[in-house]
Scaffold this motif. Structure first.
Motif, mmCIF file in Angstrom:
data_model
loop_
_atom_site.group_PDB
_atom_site.id
_atom_site.type_symbol
_atom_site.label_atom_id
_atom_site.label_comp_id
_atom_site.label_asym_id
_atom_site.label_seq_id
_atom_site.Cartn_x
_atom_site.Cartn_y
_atom_site.Cartn_z
ATOM 1 N N PHE A 37 0.938 -1.418 0.031
ATOM 2 C CA PHE A 37 0.032 0.101 -0.046
ATOM 3 C C PHE A 37 0.842 1.129 0.162
ATOM 4 C CE2 PHE A 37 -2.589 3.519 2.269
ATOM 5 C CZ PHE A 37 -3.506 3.508 1.277
ATOM 6 N N ALA A 38 0.427 2.240 -0.766
ATOM 7 C CA ALA A 38 1.361 3.248 -0.719
ATOM 8 C C ALA A 38 0.503 4.774 -0.813
ATOM 9 C CB ALA A 38 2.283 3.724 -2.085
ATOM 10 N N LEU A 39 0.936 5.598 -0.267
ATOM 11 C CA LEU A 39 0.512 7.025 -0.272
ATOM 12 C C LEU A 39 1.589 7.969 -0.965
ATOM 13 C CD1 LEU A 39 -0.713 7.460 3.479
ATOM 14 C CD2 LEU A 39 -2.155 7.206 1.285
ATOM 15 N N PRO A 40 1.244 9.150 -1.382
ATOM 16 C CA PRO A 40 2.439 9.817 -1.909
ATOM 17 C C PRO A 40 3.600 9.915 -1.373
ATOM 18 C CG PRO A 40 0.230 10.890 -2.028
ATOM 19 C CD PRO A 40 -0.008 9.833 -1.274
ATOM 20 N N GLY A 41 3.616 10.086 0.071
ATOM 21 C CA GLY A 41 4.833 10.090 0.695
ATOM 22 C C GLY A 41 5.329 9.283 1.526
ATOM 23 N N HIS A 42 4.629 7.979 1.615
ATOM 24 C CA HIS A 42 4.684 6.900 2.424
ATOM 25 C C HIS A 42 4.233 5.421 1.669
ATOM 26 C CE1 HIS A 42 5.018 4.938 6.650
ATOM 27 N NE2 HIS A 42 3.995 4.283 6.171
ATOM 28 N N GLN A 43 5.268 4.468 2.054
ATOM 29 C CA GLN A 43 4.800 3.134 1.381
ATOM 30 C C GLN A 43 4.911 1.960 2.307
ATOM 31 O OE1 GLN A 43 6.325 2.393 -2.310
ATOM 32 N NE2 GLN A 43 8.333 1.762 -1.573
ATOM 33 N N ALA A 44 4.305 0.899 2.292
ATOM 34 C CA ALA A 44 4.551 -0.294 3.035
ATOM 35 C C ALA A 44 4.579 -1.519 2.284
ATOM 36 C CB ALA A 44 3.949 -0.234 4.267
ATOM 37 N N VAL A 45 5.326 -2.557 2.103
ATOM 38 C CA VAL A 45 5.351 -3.564 1.520
ATOM 39 C C VAL A 45 5.482 -4.574 2.463
ATOM 40 C CG1 VAL A 45 6.248 -5.119 0.017
ATOM 41 C CG2 VAL A 45 6.177 -2.880 -0.572
ATOM 42 N N VAL A 46 4.503 -5.272 3.039
ATOM 43 C CA VAL A 46 4.606 -6.187 4.128
ATOM 44 C C VAL A 46 4.732 -7.609 3.958
ATOM 45 C CG1 VAL A 46 3.329 -6.944 6.326
ATOM 46 C CG2 VAL A 46 3.069 -4.458 5.344
ATOM 47 N N ALA A 47 5.744 -8.197 4.077
ATOM 48 C CA ALA A 47 5.982 -9.562 3.907
ATOM 49 C C ALA A 47 5.232 -10.510 4.893
ATOM 50 C CB ALA A 47 7.414 -9.827 3.629
ATOM 51 N N LEU A 48 4.677 -11.461 4.264
ATOM 52 C CA LEU A 48 3.746 -12.357 5.249
ATOM 53 C C LEU A 48 3.989 -13.893 5.012
ATOM 54 C CD1 LEU A 48 0.290 -10.573 5.130
ATOM 55 C CD2 LEU A 48 2.030 -10.500 6.994
ATOM 56 N N SER A 49 3.829 -14.878 5.978
ATOM 57 C CA SER A 49 3.843 -16.303 5.727
ATOM 58 C C SER A 49 2.464 -16.637 6.187
ATOM 59 C CB SER A 49 4.945 -16.829 6.657
ATOM 60 O OG SER A 49 5.087 -18.216 6.284
ATOM 61 N N VAL A 50 1.568 -17.005 5.399
ATOM 62 C CA VAL A 50 0.059 -17.168 5.472
ATOM 63 C C VAL A 50 0.067 -18.722 5.215
ATOM 64 C CG1 VAL A 50 -0.399 -14.897 4.982
ATOM 65 C CG2 VAL A 50 -0.401 -16.441 3.218
ATOM 66 N N PRO A 51 -1.111 -19.085 5.859
ATOM 67 C CA PRO A 51 -1.603 -20.657 5.527
ATOM 68 C C PRO A 51 -1.913 -20.757 4.028
ATOM 69 C CG PRO A 51 -2.799 -19.844 7.580
ATOM 70 C CD PRO A 51 -1.835 -18.776 6.992
ATOM 71 N N LEU A 52 -1.526 -21.761 3.384
ATOM 72 C CA LEU A 52 -2.174 -22.236 2.112
ATOM 73 C C LEU A 52 -3.590 -21.898 2.217
ATOM 74 C CD1 LEU A 52 -1.122 -23.065 -0.706
ATOM 75 C CD2 LEU A 52 -1.469 -25.229 0.053
ATOM 76 N N GLY A 53 -4.029 -21.415 1.037
ATOM 77 C CA GLY A 53 -5.910 -21.013 1.243
ATOM 78 C C GLY A 53 -6.063 -19.508 1.568
ATOM 79 N N THR A 54 -5.268 -18.854 1.979
ATOM 80 C CA THR A 54 -5.648 -17.488 2.596
ATOM 81 C C THR A 54 -6.124 -16.790 1.218
ATOM 82 O OG1 THR A 54 -3.907 -17.621 4.265
ATOM 83 C CG2 THR A 54 -4.547 -15.431 3.425
ATOM 84 N N THR A 55 -6.869 -15.966 1.598
ATOM 85 C CA THR A 55 -7.594 -15.029 0.643
ATOM 86 C C THR A 55 -6.837 -13.706 0.335
ATOM 87 O OG1 THR A 55 -9.215 -14.075 1.888
ATOM 88 C CG2 THR A 55 -9.811 -16.002 0.589
ATOM 89 N N ALA A 56 -7.087 -13.003 -0.621
ATOM 90 C CA ALA A 56 -6.361 -11.473 -0.682
ATOM 91 C C ALA A 56 -6.909 -10.793 0.375
ATOM 92 C CB ALA A 56 -6.679 -11.043 -2.021
ATOM 93 N N SER A 57 -8.207 -10.751 0.630
ATOM 94 C CA SER A 57 -8.843 -9.979 1.543
ATOM 95 C C SER A 57 -8.198 -10.479 2.997
ATOM 96 C CB SER A 57 -10.270 -10.140 1.626
ATOM 97 O OG SER A 57 -10.983 -9.739 0.597
ATOM 98 N N GLU A 58 -7.872 -11.547 3.450
ATOM 99 C CA GLU A 58 -7.517 -12.043 4.580
ATOM 100 C C GLU A 58 -6.271 -11.581 4.818
ATOM 101 O OE1 GLU A 58 -10.079 -16.193 5.185
ATOM 102 O OE2 GLU A 58 -8.086 -16.198 4.156
ATOM 103 N N ALA A 59 -5.153 -11.555 3.632
ATOM 104 C CA ALA A 59 -3.860 -11.086 4.023
ATOM 105 C C ALA A 59 -3.639 -9.623 4.047
ATOM 106 C CB ALA A 59 -3.125 -11.568 2.447
ATOM 107 N N VAL A 60 -4.808 -8.724 3.791
ATOM 108 C CA VAL A 60 -4.949 -7.392 3.832
ATOM 109 C C VAL A 60 -4.895 -7.144 5.452
ATOM 110 C CG1 VAL A 60 -5.987 -5.369 3.589
ATOM 111 C CG2 VAL A 60 -5.455 -6.719 1.663
ATOM 112 N N VAL A 61 -5.849 -8.127 5.928
ATOM 113 C CA VAL A 61 -6.130 -8.057 7.450
ATOM 114 C C VAL A 61 -4.837 -8.249 8.241
ATOM 115 C CG1 VAL A 61 -7.568 -8.827 9.296
ATOM 116 C CG2 VAL A 61 -8.520 -8.368 7.450
ATOM 117 N N LEU A 62 -4.199 -9.449 7.760
ATOM 118 C CA LEU A 62 -3.077 -9.821 8.563
ATOM 119 C C LEU A 62 -1.858 -9.053 8.473
ATOM 120 C CD1 LEU A 62 -3.048 -13.785 7.452
ATOM 121 C CD2 LEU A 62 -3.432 -12.787 9.760
ATOM 122 N N ALA A 63 -1.805 -8.059 7.355
ATOM 123 C CA ALA A 63 -0.765 -7.017 7.135
ATOM 124 C C ALA A 63 -0.904 -5.929 8.120
ATOM 125 C CB ALA A 63 -0.839 -6.568 5.803
#
Length: 98
Positions: free
Chosen positions: A10-36
């Motif tokens: 996720f990025a804003l004009p002056g700030h960004q974050a790339v969060v590396a996660l290890s998630v269970p197989l079967g995790t959805t995109a929406s679930e990964a956002v919550v975990l981040a």
């Protein structure tokens, strides 16, 4: 249970974050956002900004992020709403050049 490595970006004009996660197989995109935990990384935004954002993987928008199962190496991207219509922005830049 098997786990896969993914990223949430996720990025804003002056700030960004790339969060590396290890998630269970079967995790959805929406679930990964919550975990981040993006609200914790962007306290200047209301938590609601991360509740149902448009999501994509490597620049391709997801139609059903709540059911899209992630694969190893996927980068989930959150897209912010446009603040100005791109056509209007081009017209404004062209008018400034005259």
């Amino acid at each position: 249970m098997a786990e896969i490595a993914v990223e949430v970006a996720f990025a804003l004009p002056g700030h960004q974050a790339v969060v590396a996660l290890s998630v269970p197989l079967g995790t959805t995109a929406s679930e990964a956002v919550v975990l981040a935990d993006l609200p914790g990384r962007f306290p200047e935004l209301p938590a609601e900004a991360f509740e149902q954002p448009d999501l994509g993987i490597f620049g391709r928008r997801l139609r059903e992020p709540a059911t899209h199962r992630l694969r190893a190496g996927d980068r989930v991207e959150l897209y912010r709403p446009l603040t100005i219509d791109p056509k209007q922005a081009r017209l404004a830049r062209a008018a400034e050049k005259r």
